[in-house]
Design a protein around this motif. Structure first.
Motif, PDB file in Angstrom:
ATOM      1  N   UNK A   1      35.322 -19.636  -5.720  1.00  0.00           N
ATOM      2  CA  UNK A   1      34.250 -20.594  -5.914  1.00  0.00           C
ATOM      3  C   UNK A   1      33.962 -20.743  -7.402  1.00  0.00           C
ATOM      4  N   UNK A   2      33.896 -19.624  -8.100  1.00  0.00           N
ATOM      5  CA  UNK A   2      33.588 -19.690  -9.528  1.00  0.00           C
ATOM      6  C   UNK A   2      34.670 -20.457 -10.284  1.00  0.00           C
ATOM      7  N   UNK A   3      35.915 -20.264  -9.907  1.00  0.00           N
ATOM      8  CA  UNK A   3      37.006 -20.978 -10.570  1.00  0.00           C
ATOM      9  C   UNK A   3      36.902 -22.479 -10.329  1.00  0.00           C
ATOM     10  N   UNK A 114      33.682 -30.670   7.595  1.00  0.00           N
ATOM     11  CA  UNK A 114      33.450 -29.251   7.857  1.00  0.00           C
ATOM     12  C   UNK A 114      33.134 -28.507   6.558  1.00  0.00           C
ATOM     13  N   UNK A 115      33.903 -28.791   5.502  1.00  0.00           N
ATOM     14  CA  UNK A 115      33.644 -28.163   4.201  1.00  0.00           C
ATOM     15  C   UNK A 115      32.257 -28.524   3.698  1.00  0.00           C
ATOM     16  N   UNK A 122      25.574 -22.839   3.099  1.00  0.00           N
ATOM     17  CA  UNK A 122      25.523 -21.787   2.078  1.00  0.00           C
ATOM     18  C   UNK A 122      24.411 -22.059   1.075  1.00  0.00           C
ATOM     19  N   UNK A 123      24.262 -23.312   0.680  1.00  0.00           N
ATOM     20  CA  UNK A 123      23.228 -23.676  -0.291  1.00  0.00           C
ATOM     21  C   UNK A 123      21.834 -23.449   0.272  1.00  0.00           C
ATOM     22  N   UNK A 124      21.624 -23.843   1.515  1.00  0.00           N
ATOM     23  CA  UNK A 124      20.322 -23.615   2.158  1.00  0.00           C
ATOM     24  C   UNK A 124      20.021 -22.125   2.213  1.00  0.00           C
ATOM     25  N   UNK A 125      21.008 -21.327   2.594  1.00  0.00           N
ATOM     26  CA  UNK A 125      20.821 -19.884   2.659  1.00  0.00           C
ATOM     27  C   UNK A 125      20.487 -19.303   1.283  1.00  0.00           C
ATOM     28  N   UNK A 126      21.203 -19.757   0.273  1.00  0.00           N
ATOM     29  CA  UNK A 126      20.954 -19.256  -1.082  1.00  0.00           C
ATOM     30  C   UNK A 126      19.556 -19.620  -1.558  1.00  0.00           C
TER      31      UNK A 126
END
Length: 130
Positions: A1-3, A114-115, A122-126
């Protein structure tokens, strides 16, 4: 993800520089595509100090890309509004970014959806962890 994020940021900065914009200025213009925003909300969205946004908006305003307007609901609040040249610059910048199109082209529409949904989750969780 960082890359992936690093590659995106590099391409974004190069595209902004080609239009004589800093990355931060380009990000402000991109945010304003959704409509006028209070300066405080811009600062919160970009996770920076309001005084930094003042300087960024000053430079964009000096180039005729944005203007400040009083919020009709609260005259104490200043909204930042993209001008026509600002909207054009934001659209050109967005159109010039090939990074997102090229890797996503390898995915079919179902995989892209799906992505998108997984990344949103993931964003909501973060955000809930903050």
């Amino acid at each position: 993800m960082a890359a992936l994020v690093g590659v995106f940021h590099k391409e974004y900065d190069v595209a902004a520089a080609a239009r004589s914009l800093t990355g931060a200025q380009a990000k402000v213009l991109a945010l304003l595509r959704r409509g006028p925003l209070p300066m405080r909300q811009i600062a919160q969205t970009l996770a920076c100090e309001p005084s930094n946004i003042t300087g960024i908006v000053d430079r964009l305003e000096g180039r005729g890309l944005v203007e400040r307007q009083a919020d009709p609901e609260d005259r104490r609040v200043k909204l930042v509004v993209a001008t026509e040249p600002g909207r054009s610059a934001a659209a050109e910048l967005r159109a010039s970014l090939g990074f997102a199109r090229e890797p996503l082209a390898a995915l079919d529409s179902e995989e892209r959806a799906q992505l998108r949904d997984l990344l949103r989750r993931m964003l909501v969780q973060a955000r809930h962890q903050d």
